[in-house]
Scaffold this motif. Sequence first.
Motif, PDB file in Angstrom:
ATOM      1  N   CYS A 257       1.014   3.742  -3.617  1.00 55.97           N
ATOM      2  CA  CYS A 257       0.149   5.049  -3.393  1.00 55.97           C
ATOM      3  C   CYS A 257       0.792   6.227  -3.671  1.00 55.97           C
ATOM      4  O   CYS A 257       2.236   6.389  -3.498  1.00 55.97           O
ATOM      5  CB  CYS A 257      -0.417   4.972  -2.089  1.00 55.97           C
ATOM      6  SG  CYS A 257      -1.766   4.040  -1.535  1.00 55.97           S
TER       7      CYS A 257
ATOM      8  N   ILE B 173      -2.210   7.692   5.032  1.00 54.87           N
ATOM      9  CA  ILE B 173      -2.012   6.388   5.567  1.00 54.87           C
ATOM     10  C   ILE B 173      -1.697   6.396   6.817  1.00 54.87           C
ATOM     11  O   ILE B 173      -2.128   5.644   7.675  1.00 54.87           O
ATOM     12  CB  ILE B 173      -1.241   5.645   4.649  1.00 54.87           C
ATOM     13  CG1 ILE B 173      -1.573   5.417   3.106  1.00 54.87           C
ATOM     14  CG2 ILE B 173      -0.844   4.249   5.005  1.00 54.87           C
ATOM     15  CD1 ILE B 173      -0.630   4.760   2.124  1.00 54.87           C
TER      16      ILE B 173
ATOM     17  N   MET C 185       0.913  -1.152  -0.022  1.00 48.50           N
ATOM     18  CA  MET C 185       0.084   0.106  -0.147  1.00 48.50           C
ATOM     19  C   MET C 185       0.876   1.530   0.173  1.00 48.50           C
ATOM     20  O   MET C 185       0.684   1.966  -0.792  1.00 48.50           O
ATOM     21  CB  MET C 185      -0.773  -0.008   1.126  1.00 48.50           C
ATOM     22  CG  MET C 185      -2.015   1.039   1.263  1.00 48.50           C
ATOM     23  SD  MET C 185      -2.984   0.784   2.541  1.00 48.50           S
ATOM     24  CE  MET C 185      -4.331   2.336   2.148  1.00 48.50           C
ATOM     25  N   CYS C 186       1.888   1.114   0.845  1.00 48.02           N
ATOM     26  CA  CYS C 186       2.720   2.646   0.984  1.00 48.02           C
ATOM     27  C   CYS C 186       3.654   2.621  -0.519  1.00 48.02           C
ATOM     28  O   CYS C 186       3.851   3.545  -0.887  1.00 48.02           O
ATOM     29  CB  CYS C 186       3.713   2.260   2.241  1.00 48.02           C
ATOM     30  SG  CYS C 186       2.729   2.812   3.792  1.00 48.02           S
TER      31      CYS C 186
ATOM     32  N   PHE D   4      -2.124   1.681  -7.274  1.00 44.77           N
ATOM     33  CA  PHE D   4      -2.481   0.801  -6.155  1.00 44.77           C
ATOM     34  C   PHE D   4      -3.529  -0.316  -6.490  1.00 44.77           C
ATOM     35  O   PHE D   4      -3.338  -1.308  -6.243  1.00 44.77           O
ATOM     36  CB  PHE D   4      -2.841   1.398  -4.902  1.00 44.77           C
ATOM     37  CG  PHE D   4      -3.137   0.652  -3.621  1.00 44.77           C
ATOM     38  CD1 PHE D   4      -2.228  -0.434  -3.351  1.00 44.77           C
ATOM     39  CD2 PHE D   4      -4.303   1.000  -3.005  1.00 44.77           C
ATOM     40  CE1 PHE D   4      -2.610  -1.345  -2.167  1.00 44.77           C
ATOM     41  CE2 PHE D   4      -4.661   0.063  -1.956  1.00 44.77           C
ATOM     42  CZ  PHE D   4      -3.783  -1.006  -1.319  1.00 44.77           C
TER      43      PHE D   4
ATOM     44  N   HIS E  71      -8.636  -9.272   2.514  1.00 45.22           N
ATOM     45  CA  HIS E  71      -9.092  -8.499   1.246  1.00 45.22           C
ATOM     46  C   HIS E  71     -10.182  -9.315   0.713  1.00 45.22           C
ATOM     47  O   HIS E  71     -11.001  -8.788  -0.267  1.00 45.22           O
ATOM     48  CB  HIS E  71      -7.954  -8.524   0.140  1.00 45.22           C
ATOM     49  CG  HIS E  71      -7.185 -10.041  -0.099  1.00 45.22           C
ATOM     50  ND1 HIS E  71      -6.386 -10.479   0.858  1.00 45.22           N
ATOM     51  CD2 HIS E  71      -7.437 -10.837  -1.187  1.00 45.22           C
ATOM     52  CE1 HIS E  71      -6.283 -11.665   0.478  1.00 45.22           C
ATOM     53  NE2 HIS E  71      -6.542 -11.883  -0.757  1.00 45.22           N
TER      54      HIS E  71
ATOM     55  N   PHE F 139      -9.639   2.059   3.160  1.00 47.32           N
ATOM     56  CA  PHE F 139      -8.934   1.264   2.171  1.00 47.32           C
ATOM     57  C   PHE F 139      -9.619   1.595   0.832  1.00 47.32           C
ATOM     58  O   PHE F 139      -8.993   1.640  -0.130  1.00 47.32           O
ATOM     59  CB  PHE F 139      -9.024  -0.297   2.544  1.00 47.32           C
ATOM     60  CG  PHE F 139      -8.340  -1.057   1.663  1.00 47.32           C
ATOM     61  CD1 PHE F 139      -6.900  -1.199   1.557  1.00 47.32           C
ATOM     62  CD2 PHE F 139      -9.008  -1.937   0.584  1.00 47.32           C
ATOM     63  CE1 PHE F 139      -6.315  -2.085   0.730  1.00 47.32           C
ATOM     64  CE2 PHE F 139      -8.304  -2.638  -0.242  1.00 47.32           C
ATOM     65  CZ  PHE F 139      -7.032  -3.004  -0.018  1.00 47.32           C
TER      66      PHE F 139
ATOM     67  N   ARG G 281      -3.751   4.249   9.972  1.00 45.46           N
ATOM     68  CA  ARG G 281      -3.112   2.731  10.046  1.00 45.46           C
ATOM     69  C   ARG G 281      -2.945   2.681  11.647  1.00 45.46           C
ATOM     70  O   ARG G 281      -2.762   3.591  12.276  1.00 45.46           O
ATOM     71  CB  ARG G 281      -1.959   2.563   9.288  1.00 45.46           C
ATOM     72  CG  ARG G 281      -0.759   3.300   9.788  1.00 45.46           C
ATOM     73  CD  ARG G 281       0.424   2.868   8.839  1.00 45.46           C
ATOM     74  NE  ARG G 281       1.670   3.338   9.532  1.00 45.46           N
ATOM     75  CZ  ARG G 281       2.983   3.447   9.182  1.00 45.46           C
ATOM     76  NH1 ARG G 281       2.992   2.687   7.711  1.00 45.46           N
ATOM     77  NH2 ARG G 281       3.790   3.965   9.522  1.00 45.46           N
TER      78      ARG G 281
ATOM     79  N   ILE H 148      -1.011  -9.490   2.239  1.00 46.69           N
ATOM     80  CA  ILE H 148      -2.141  -8.914   2.681  1.00 46.69           C
ATOM     81  C   ILE H 148      -3.297  -9.782   2.953  1.00 46.69           C
ATOM     82  O   ILE H 148      -3.343 -10.939   2.685  1.00 46.69           O
ATOM     83  CB  ILE H 148      -2.868  -7.933   1.333  1.00 46.69           C
ATOM     84  CG1 ILE H 148      -4.345  -7.398   1.534  1.00 46.69           C
ATOM     85  CG2 ILE H 148      -3.258  -8.848   0.207  1.00 46.69           C
ATOM     86  CD1 ILE H 148      -4.792  -6.249   0.655  1.00 46.69           C
TER      87      ILE H 148
ATOM     88  N   SER I 130      -8.477   4.722  -0.669  1.00 49.84           N
ATOM     89  CA  SER I 130      -7.427   4.766  -1.208  1.00 49.84           C
ATOM     90  C   SER I 130      -7.379   4.067  -2.334  1.00 49.84           C
ATOM     91  O   SER I 130      -6.797   4.525  -3.522  1.00 49.84           O
ATOM     92  CB  SER I 130      -6.330   3.787  -0.269  1.00 49.84           C
ATOM     93  OG  SER I 130      -6.117   4.335   0.920  1.00 49.84           O
TER      94      SER I 130
END
Length: 217
Positions: A5, A13, A1-2, A110, A71, A100, A17, A68, A103
């Motif tokens: 993005c 984020i 994710m980091c 992403f 999901h 999420f 988080r 992950i 994002s």
Amino acid sequence: MCKNCLKDWLPAISANRENFILKKGQQLFKEGDDVTGIYFMYKGVVKVHKQWDQEKDLILRFAKQGDILGHLGLGDISTYPVSATAVEPGMVCYVKMDFFESSLNVNSQFTYKLMKFFANELQESEKRMRNLAHMPVKERIAQALLSLRNQFGLNADGYVDIELTRQDISSYASVVYETFFKVTQEFIQNNLISLDGKSFKLLNEDALKEITLSRKK
């Protein structure tokens, strides 16, 4: 994710988080729980499993650093279809589902990476279901041992670099424990593997690969 993005999104984020320490055996979420968010593995190993019947679990995969979790809760059904339990101590990063999804709306790169991840996971899932339906138990056990070796590599002593109970390995191979014990004893006698507590070593990977291919001949 980091990593995927936009740089301008990173402060959001950080603000949204939470990091959680996991103890061995601790359940992150269980099948049927309401979906609350998404988890990212910082360290440790988590098994993703599903109830097969009233007495057995089927382990679908093992998640490690960078993977992950949760999901599958992105679908229309608002409950998790699987459970996630730590098999060794670790740490996860958690973000709530609404953040999420925001994002995903903001960060096209992403979203693209996640789409590719879903496609790969679907292919692996279909492959496992096909093997479950058609592979004899000896082939499934050999395939499970090779898969764990490929995912986790080897430690300095040549053992696969993860400690698992034999019950967990049998669940990952989709066989009952009694059958797993019988087949692994045969593998040991033929010098294909060695077992030492919760560790195992592949003594003849080529022979194990040959077993998994025997049905295709």
